[in-house]
Design an enzyme around this catalytic site. Structure first.
Site: not given
Length: 320
Positions: A74, A124, A126, A226
């Site tokens: 990520h 998230h 990332e 995701s």
């Protein structure tokens, strides 16, 4: 009942690279090997690596000085990179090259003091890593998840504005947000090609093509994935029952009552062996043999090489 298998499905090049990186580092380095964050968002994969001796941590602060550490697929923020450097870690970066490409765009915007709008999901990893690429004191970076969020934004200089996206979003939703950005800020700049990765797009395209042929969908993937959630949403939005599962034990017989054709796909971080286990479990709970058919789709031939340091270690066979 018939099962239609979506193509492509499962591991993408970035995930394959990240998992192989961890497995190869285990071979060439002395234990323990630390990984910051789950290397990919799949519980089965992570649990398997734990059994091999990998130690997963939330932050590099938990890693001893001079130890071996791997960054997950990520990506990480500049702050995390700096923290790792201070601890003199033997560092292997398994960040997906497509995420690295997004990072470069955000850093360029920061260097030009351009304000930056990132389309992505709050929290998230990332997104956290991408937001953390921005350092300009004159500009700012903003996170939006929807067109509604866009309407709340106040931009200082619309003529010096850049946008980027998380790589694992819904293609359709993101295109709508990008168009709204361009309508509101005609001079906004962005990547030459959308940042949503090829694998995310291909798996969503495969589901869309299959929807008219199925009456239930099972997506193999973890709840925190995701891209797996986006696959499930495509079916749900089309009025088709859809389930996200990463353990064969969670497959429920009731899902298939009065269903004739079940679609099966897998998120980009789900291994093929888990897909086959889920199919076997579907057959078991239905108390009947199921006919399995591959649904034709896009063929993927993307490959990302291992991190440079790891290739050097493998080439020399040395553990320094």
């Amino acid at each position: 009942m018939k099962i239609l298998l979506a193509n492509p499905r499962g591991f993408c090049a970035g995930v394959s690279r990240a998992v192989e990186t961890v497995e190869k580092v285990l071979e060439v380095e002395k234990s323990p090997v630390y990984v910051r964050h789950e290397v990919v968002h799949n519980k089965v994969v992570v649990d398997s690596l734990k059994k091999k001796g990998v130690v997963f941590v939330k932050e590099v602060d938990e890693v001893p000085d001079d130890a071996v550490c791997i960054f997950s697929a990520h990506g990480v923020s500049l702050k995390v990179e700096e923290a790792a450097a201070k601890k003199n870690l033997v560092l292997y970066d398994a960040t997906c090259p497509l995420v690295t490409k997004v990072h470069r765009g955000v850093r360029l915007a920061s260097n030009n003091d351009a304000e930056c709008i990132l389309i992505g999901h709050k929290g998230h990893p990332e997104v956290q890593g991408t937001m953390g690429q921005y350092r300009s004191k004159k500009g700012a970076i903003y996170l939006i998840e929807s067109e509604e969020d866009l309407n709340k934004l106040t931009i200082k200089d619309p003529d010096n504005l850049y946008y980027a996206t998380q790589t694992t979003l819904s293609v359709d939703e993101t295109q709508g947000i990008i168009q709204a950005l361009k309508d509101k800020y005609p001079n906004i700049k962005g990547p030459k090609k959308e940042d949503i990765c090829y694998a995310t797009q291909n798996r969503q395209t495969a589901i869309k093509a299959m929807l008219k042929h199925i009456d239930v969908l099972v997506v193999v993937g973890s709840q925190n994935s995701s891209n797996s959630n986006r696959l499930k949403e495509l079916a749900t939005l089309a009025g088709i029952d859809a389930y996200l599962v990463d353990n064969p034990k969670d497959v429920d017989k009731l899902w298939f009552d009065n269903k004739k054709v079940c679609g099966v796909s897998a998120g980009a971080s789900a291994p093929e062996y888990l897909v086959q286990q889920i199919i076997s479990q579907i057959s078991k709970v239905c108390s009947t043999e199921v006919e399995v058919e591959e649904f034709e789709g896009i063929k993927e031939e993307v490959y990302f090489p291992l991190p440079r340091l790891l290739k050097q270690k493998i080439g020399t066979g040395k553990v320094e």
